[in-house]
Design an enzyme around this catalytic site. Structure first.
Site, mmCIF file in Angstrom:
data_model
loop_
_atom_site.group_PDB
_atom_site.id
_atom_site.type_symbol
_atom_site.label_atom_id
_atom_site.label_comp_id
_atom_site.label_asym_id
_atom_site.label_seq_id
_atom_site.Cartn_x
_atom_site.Cartn_y
_atom_site.Cartn_z
ATOM 1 C CG ASN A 138 5.883 -9.000 5.777
ATOM 2 O OD1 ASN A 138 6.457 -9.184 6.848
ATOM 3 N ND2 ASN A 138 5.374 -7.846 5.433
ATOM 4 N NE ARG A 145 -3.624 -7.792 1.907
ATOM 5 C CZ ARG A 145 -2.284 -7.728 1.914
ATOM 6 N NH1 ARG A 145 -1.649 -7.136 2.907
ATOM 7 N NH2 ARG A 145 -1.592 -8.245 0.924
ATOM 8 C CD GLU A 171 5.174 -6.832 0.154
ATOM 9 O OE1 GLU A 171 5.987 -6.550 1.043
ATOM 10 O OE2 GLU A 171 4.007 -6.413 0.148
ATOM 11 C CE LYS A 219 7.601 -3.934 -1.576
ATOM 12 N NZ LYS A 219 7.614 -3.634 -0.117
ATOM 13 C CG ASP A 224 1.513 -9.412 0.542
ATOM 14 O OD1 ASP A 224 0.871 -10.049 1.393
ATOM 15 O OD2 ASP A 224 2.069 -8.328 0.769
ATOM 16 N NE ARG A 264 -1.476 3.873 -1.656
ATOM 17 C CZ ARG A 264 -1.251 4.887 -0.839
ATOM 18 N NH1 ARG A 264 -0.053 5.039 -0.292
ATOM 19 N NH2 ARG A 264 -2.200 5.738 -0.573
ATOM 20 C CE LYS A 324 6.226 -3.515 -5.818
ATOM 21 N NZ LYS A 324 5.095 -4.448 -5.643
ATOM 22 N NE ARG A 347 0.575 -10.833 3.978
ATOM 23 C CZ ARG A 347 1.162 -9.879 4.692
ATOM 24 N NH1 ARG A 347 1.002 -9.845 5.988
ATOM 25 N NH2 ARG A 347 1.904 -8.970 4.089
HETATM 26 N N1 LIG Z 1 2.749 -4.924 -9.683
HETATM 27 C C1 LIG Z 1 1.638 -4.423 -9.113
HETATM 28 N N2 LIG Z 1 0.486 -4.359 -9.816
HETATM 29 C C2 LIG Z 1 -0.640 -3.842 -9.262
HETATM 30 N N3 LIG Z 1 -0.704 -3.345 -8.008
HETATM 31 C C3 LIG Z 1 0.411 -3.384 -7.259
HETATM 32 C C4 LIG Z 1 1.636 -3.919 -7.777
HETATM 33 N N4 LIG Z 1 2.586 -3.813 -6.806
HETATM 34 C C5 LIG Z 1 1.970 -3.246 -5.752
HETATM 35 N N5 LIG Z 1 0.670 -2.982 -6.009
HETATM 36 C C6 LIG Z 1 -0.334 -2.388 -5.084
HETATM 37 O O1 LIG Z 1 0.338 -1.666 -4.071
HETATM 38 C C7 LIG Z 1 0.153 -2.287 -2.793
HETATM 39 C C8 LIG Z 1 1.443 -2.213 -1.986
HETATM 40 O O2 LIG Z 1 2.524 -2.804 -2.678
HETATM 41 P P1 LIG Z 1 3.470 -3.904 -2.043
HETATM 42 O O3 LIG Z 1 4.403 -4.376 -3.086
HETATM 43 O O4 LIG Z 1 2.623 -4.939 -1.377
HETATM 44 O O5 LIG Z 1 4.312 -3.069 -0.971
HETATM 45 P P2 LIG Z 1 4.123 -2.823 0.610
HETATM 46 O O6 LIG Z 1 5.301 -3.458 1.221
HETATM 47 O O7 LIG Z 1 4.118 -1.338 0.758
HETATM 48 O O8 LIG Z 1 2.828 -3.479 1.036
HETATM 49 C C9 LIG Z 1 -0.270 -3.709 -3.121
HETATM 50 O O9 LIG Z 1 -1.041 -4.249 -2.066
HETATM 51 C C10 LIG Z 1 -1.094 -3.500 -4.377
HETATM 52 O O10 LIG Z 1 -2.391 -3.017 -4.058
HETATM 53 MG MG LIG Z 2 2.245 -5.470 0.629
#
Ligand SMILES: Nc1ncnc2c1ncn2[C@@H]1O[C@H](COP(=O)(O)OP(=O)(O)O)[C@@H](O)[C@H]1O
Ligand SMILES: [Mg+2]
Length: 313
Positions: free
Chosen positions: A282, A224, A280, A125, A272, A232, A160, A210
């Site tokens: 990854n 997803r 992200e 991130k 992502d 999430r 987050k 992804r």
């Molecule tokens: N800015 C955002 N707007 C809407 N949903 C989000 C956002 N950031 C994260 N999410 C939701 O949360 C999930 C996990 O967040 P993410 O940033 O991918 O962290 P992780 O590393 O835990 O996967 C994402 O797959 C999405 O469903």
């Molecule tokens: Mg993620």
């Protein structure tokens, strides 16, 4: 061509082979006749400038409940391998960082995938912040004044943890949400690091895509879609994998970041994208390649081995 390969991963008895990308890589390596060995990070040792691990030969089988067989552990110098797959799962903490320092001792003589120095320098991130124009508005901070100002500007936000994974502690805060102050306090005591504040993307309902890049080139993608009662999209949180194609915007994103990945030796990467916005990059242990193939998509494991073999030829 037969390569000597070692995989550095979490205990193999505990993985879920249906979703595990490392397992897909191991099946393909074995199918190609490479000699595969296995060790866990806690069996590594650095001494006299040489890096060792208690290594076991590994046979894999695509059968739930009976997916592996291991040989006797043998203390082996890791520089003897042609390729080491750096594949333990996050958390990306100091234990993880330490293994990248250890593996640096054998690279590039041994091809470490992904390059350990670059893995250390590219937390998922933070690295993505190199591409602000591809991202939703995003703030990395733990400063209350900064977060309040961001909230005024963007209204609906997500908070987050910077080193979260699998959807841990991802919160949406609507503009008037009275829980903001308490959530701020909770984050401040729970996390020592800065965290991520991001504009909420409502189109997450349609999914978080992804996309796998292999040596900087598009490999495959899976969408997803989050469960009806969750923000999430992570599959471990009930997100449903769906077959998908790339939009023009997503092709642009791949074209923009591909060269940066290749330059850094980041051969196997998962990005992502939500609603055309990159969130992200990854590089530690991306998932998705088994889902991509199961949904009728390309064989990304085969692409990855093609690239590794070309580099070792
Ligand atoms: N800015 C955002 N707007 C809407 N949903 C989000 C956002 N950031 C994260 N999410 C939701 O949360 C999930 C996990 O967040 P993410 O940033 O991918 O962290 P992780 O590393 O835990 O996967 C994402 O797959 C999405 O469903
Ligand atoms: Mg993620």
């Amino acid at each position: 061509m037969s390569l000597k390969i070692a995989v550095q991963m979490d205990p193999i008895e505990r993985i879920n082979i249906r979703g595990d990308s490392t397992f897909a890589l191991l099946l393909e390596a074995q199918r190609r006749g490479h000699a595969v060995s296995y060790y866990t990070p806690d069996r590594m040792a650095l001494t006299d400038g040489r890096l060792f691990a208690a290594v076991q030969t590994l046979m894999v089988r695509d059968q739930v409940g009976d997916h592996f067989a291991l040989g006797e552990a043998q203390r082996t110098e890791l520089a003897e391998f042609d390729v080491v797959l750096l594949r333990q799962d996050p958390p990306f903490d100091l234990a993880y960082v330490t293994t990248t320092h250890l593996l640096e001792r054998i690279a590039p003589h041994t091809l470490v995938v992904n390059d350990p120095t670059q893995v250390r320098n590219a937390p998922e991130k933070l690295f993505v912040m190199d591409f602000p124009d591809l991202m939703p508005p995003t703030l990395i901070t733990r400063d209350l004044t900064e977060i309040k100002a961001f909230r005024v500007l963007h209204g609906d936000i997500v908070m987050k943890p910077l080193y979260g994974k699998g959807g841990e502690a991802v919160f949406r805060l609507a503009p008037q949400d009275l829980n903001f102050g308490s959530l701020y306090d909770l984050f401040a005591v729970t996390f020592r690091e800065q965290w991520v504040v991001q504009k909420f993307l409502p189109a997450v309902r349609e999914g978080d895509k992804r996309i796998i890049l292999v040596d900087g080139e598009f490999g495959g993608a899976v969408n997803r879609v989050p469960a009806a009662d969750d923000l999430r999209s992570n599959m471990v949180r009930g997100g449903a994998p769906k077959a998908t194609d790339l939009t023009a915007r997503e092709r642009d994103i791949c074209a923009r970041i591909g060269p940066a990945l290749r330059e850094r030796g980041l051969l196997f990467v998962g990005i992502d994208v939500i609603d055309g916005f990159l969130t992200e990059i990854n590089v530690t242990s991306p998932t998705g390649i088994r889902a991509i193939k199961a949904l009728g998509g390309p064989d990304v494991a085969a692409m990855i081995w093609d690239r590794i073999e070309a580099k070792r030829a």
